[in-house]
Motif scaffolding. Structure first.
Motif, PDB file in Angstrom:
ATOM      1  N   SER A 276      23.128 -26.818  38.691  1.00  0.00           N
ATOM      2  CA  SER A 276      23.453 -26.183  39.968  1.00  0.00           C
ATOM      3  C   SER A 276      23.992 -24.772  39.727  1.00  0.00           C
ATOM      4  O   SER A 276      24.378 -24.405  38.626  1.00  0.00           O
ATOM      5  N   GLY A 277      24.027 -23.999  40.821  1.00  0.00           N
ATOM      6  CA  GLY A 277      24.496 -22.619  40.722  1.00  0.00           C
ATOM      7  C   GLY A 277      26.003 -22.518  40.599  1.00  0.00           C
ATOM      8  O   GLY A 277      26.751 -23.372  41.088  1.00  0.00           O
ATOM      9  N   GLY A 278      26.450 -21.462  39.929  1.00  0.00           N
ATOM     10  CA  GLY A 278      27.878 -21.195  39.838  1.00  0.00           C
ATOM     11  C   GLY A 278      28.396 -20.554  41.119  1.00  0.00           C
ATOM     12  O   GLY A 278      27.653 -19.876  41.850  1.00  0.00           O
ATOM     13  N   GLY A 279      29.665 -20.773  41.404  1.00  0.00           N
ATOM     14  CA  GLY A 279      30.265 -20.152  42.582  1.00  0.00           C
ATOM     15  C   GLY A 279      30.478 -18.658  42.376  1.00  0.00           C
ATOM     16  O   GLY A 279      30.681 -18.179  41.255  1.00  0.00           O
ATOM     17  N   GLY A 286      27.779 -15.699  41.346  1.00  0.00           N
ATOM     18  CA  GLY A 286      27.626 -16.828  40.443  1.00  0.00           C
ATOM     19  C   GLY A 286      26.239 -16.834  39.810  1.00  0.00           C
ATOM     20  O   GLY A 286      25.249 -16.389  40.423  1.00  0.00           O
ATOM     21  N   SER A 287      26.158 -17.335  38.607  1.00  0.00           N
ATOM     22  CA  SER A 287      24.870 -17.398  37.905  1.00  0.00           C
ATOM     23  C   SER A 287      24.045 -18.570  38.437  1.00  0.00           C
ATOM     24  O   SER A 287      24.581 -19.587  38.889  1.00  0.00           O
ATOM     25  N   GLY A 312      34.781 -17.459  40.118  1.00  0.00           N
ATOM     26  CA  GLY A 312      34.026 -18.580  40.678  1.00  0.00           C
ATOM     27  C   GLY A 312      33.968 -19.766  39.741  1.00  0.00           C
ATOM     28  O   GLY A 312      34.048 -19.626  38.512  1.00  0.00           O
ATOM     29  N   GLY A 313      33.832 -20.982  40.313  1.00  0.00           N
ATOM     30  CA  GLY A 313      33.698 -22.186  39.508  1.00  0.00           C
ATOM     31  C   GLY A 313      32.283 -22.323  38.963  1.00  0.00           C
ATOM     32  O   GLY A 313      31.314 -21.842  39.557  1.00  0.00           O
ATOM     33  N   ALA A 314      32.145 -22.987  37.820  1.00  0.00           N
ATOM     34  CA  ALA A 314      30.839 -23.173  37.188  1.00  0.00           C
ATOM     35  C   ALA A 314      30.087 -24.336  37.831  1.00  0.00           C
ATOM     36  O   ALA A 314      30.686 -25.299  38.320  1.00  0.00           O
TER      37      ALA A 314
END
Length: 409
Positions: A276-279, A286-287, A312-314
């Protein structure tokens, strides 16, 4: 010509004589008037004039002879010779504004104002009154029907407002978006009060449709920092916010708030292993998720105190995990089957997404909670305001709020 005091006729010199009885031992006698020097009177003992240079002294309204006069009735008398023999205090209400207005004052000293608390203000004030208010520590004047501070001392403040970060998503969950980050510089008047609200981080996700965005942080009427968006729960249910939450499935992009944060990354779900995408973070988006796992959280931004906030959260992955949260408090993704790491408290970091493991039976990790926000005010020099935790560094005073409160300038 204006003057201060009673009418001049009240102060005209009136000749008089004081009589005293000698007793052979008493040397000091009380005069009916105060005098400035021995040359303002003539003293007689047994009708013999006394030498003012050697026979007596005066201090205010007391005459003291060098030796005690002999006994006798009214054998001592003092005649006043100077017209400047008394000080007359103006009677209440006799000094008019016209007596003192438009008059030159060359004093280099001070003008002593009435002093009192707010509760001690005059009960029936009139326009033009002026006093020092000890409650407010300020000079105030009654103007147009209101008590008004005569002069507000203003100074410049730098401020940081960070909202709470969003939660990471559940089971291959998207990373939580960082809380919005607002900075600025303002001039503020002393005694101004600013209400401070610290946004909380979103609660971690524990299943489909769970988790939450962070809540807003505020400082007075300045721009509100928006809470970070929630990461998607292995689904496209991520949300936007200060920074957008990472996508849990598909290619949806949740944007950040302009000037506060960035968008979350999109998910990769084209193969067996996906992420999933990073925040989004305050400093970068996010990446995107890849076949190798979830995307890293977007980087935060560094403020004037040298600390980085709002990372952001991973994003979580399928049988892979451990993507890194963004600098500034973003939570890492969970290891395969593990829960995401919470965003850092009082940094506004987004929570890391949970990861999924198919080994030995399926295991789904929960999403990490978002980190709470923060508000910091700083100004150059020594302490002037109150509120929050007060520290000093590099010549600046800092007021740090990790919970809601009030800043008083």
């Amino acid at each position: 010509m204006g003057y201060i005091g009673n009418n001049s006729t009240v102060q005209n010199f009136t000749p008089t004589v004081d009589y005293f009885n000698g007793n052979g031992s008493t040397t000091s006698f009380t005069l009916s008037r105060s005098v400035g020097s021995v040359f303002d009177i003539q003293a007689f003992i047994e009708n013999v004039p006394q030498n003012p240079s050697s026979a007596f002294t005066v201090s205010g309204n007391v005459i003291t002879f060098t030796s005690a006069p002999p006994s006798g009735t009214n054998n001592i008398y003092v005649r006043y010779t100077s017209p400047v023999t008394q000080l007359v205090k103006p009677a209440p209400g006799t000094v008019l504004p016209s007596d003192i207005s438009d008059q030159l004052n060359s004093s280099t000293g001070y003008f002593d104002l009435p002093t009192g608390t707010t509760a001690q203000r005059p009960s029936t004030p009139v326009n033009g009154m002026i006093r020092y208010n000890t409650t407010l520590n300020a000079v105030e004047s009654y103007i147009a029907g209101n008590w008004t501070i005569v002069k507000d001392n203003t100074y410049s403040i730098d401020y940081l407002i960070v909202a709470g970060g969003g939660s990471g998503g559940w089971q291959i969950g998207g990373g939580g978006g960082a809380g919005g980050m607002v900075t600025g510089t303002e001039n503020i008047a002393s005694l101004t009060t600013l209400a401070v609200t610290i946004g909380g981080g979103g609660s971690g996700s524990t299943g489909p449709g769970s988790g939450a965005a962070g809540t807003n942080s505020t400082l007075g009427s300045y721009t509100t920092a928006i809470g970070g968006g929630r990461g998607g729960n292995n689904n496209s249910d991520e949300t936007n916010g200060g920074s957008g939450g990472g996508c849990g499935e598909g290619s949806g992009v949740e944007s950040g708030t302009v000037g506060q944060g960035n968008a979350g990354g999109i998910a990769y779900d084209a193969g067996v292993y996906y992420g999933s995408g990073g925040g989004g973070g305050a400093g970068a988006a996010g990446s995107n998720g890849t076949s190798g796992g979830g995307g890293a959280g977007g980087a935060g931004s560094t403020w004037l105190n040298g600390t980085t906030y709002a990372g952001g959260g991973a994003g979580g992955g399928y049988d892979v995990g451990g993507a890194s949260g963004g600098s500034g408090g973003g939570g890492n993704a969970g290891t395969p089957g593990g829960a995401g790491v919470a965003g850092t408290t009082n940094r506004g970091g987004g929570g890391g997404g949970g990861s999924y493991s198919s080994a030995g039976g399926t295991t789904s990790g929960n999403g990490g909670s978002g980190g709470s926000g923060i508000v910091i005010i700083r100004y150059f020099g020594s302490t002037r305001g109150s509120g929050g935790t007060i520290t000093s560094s590099g010549g600046y005073t800092y007021h740090t709020f990790t919970s809601s409160g009030t800043y008083t300038a």
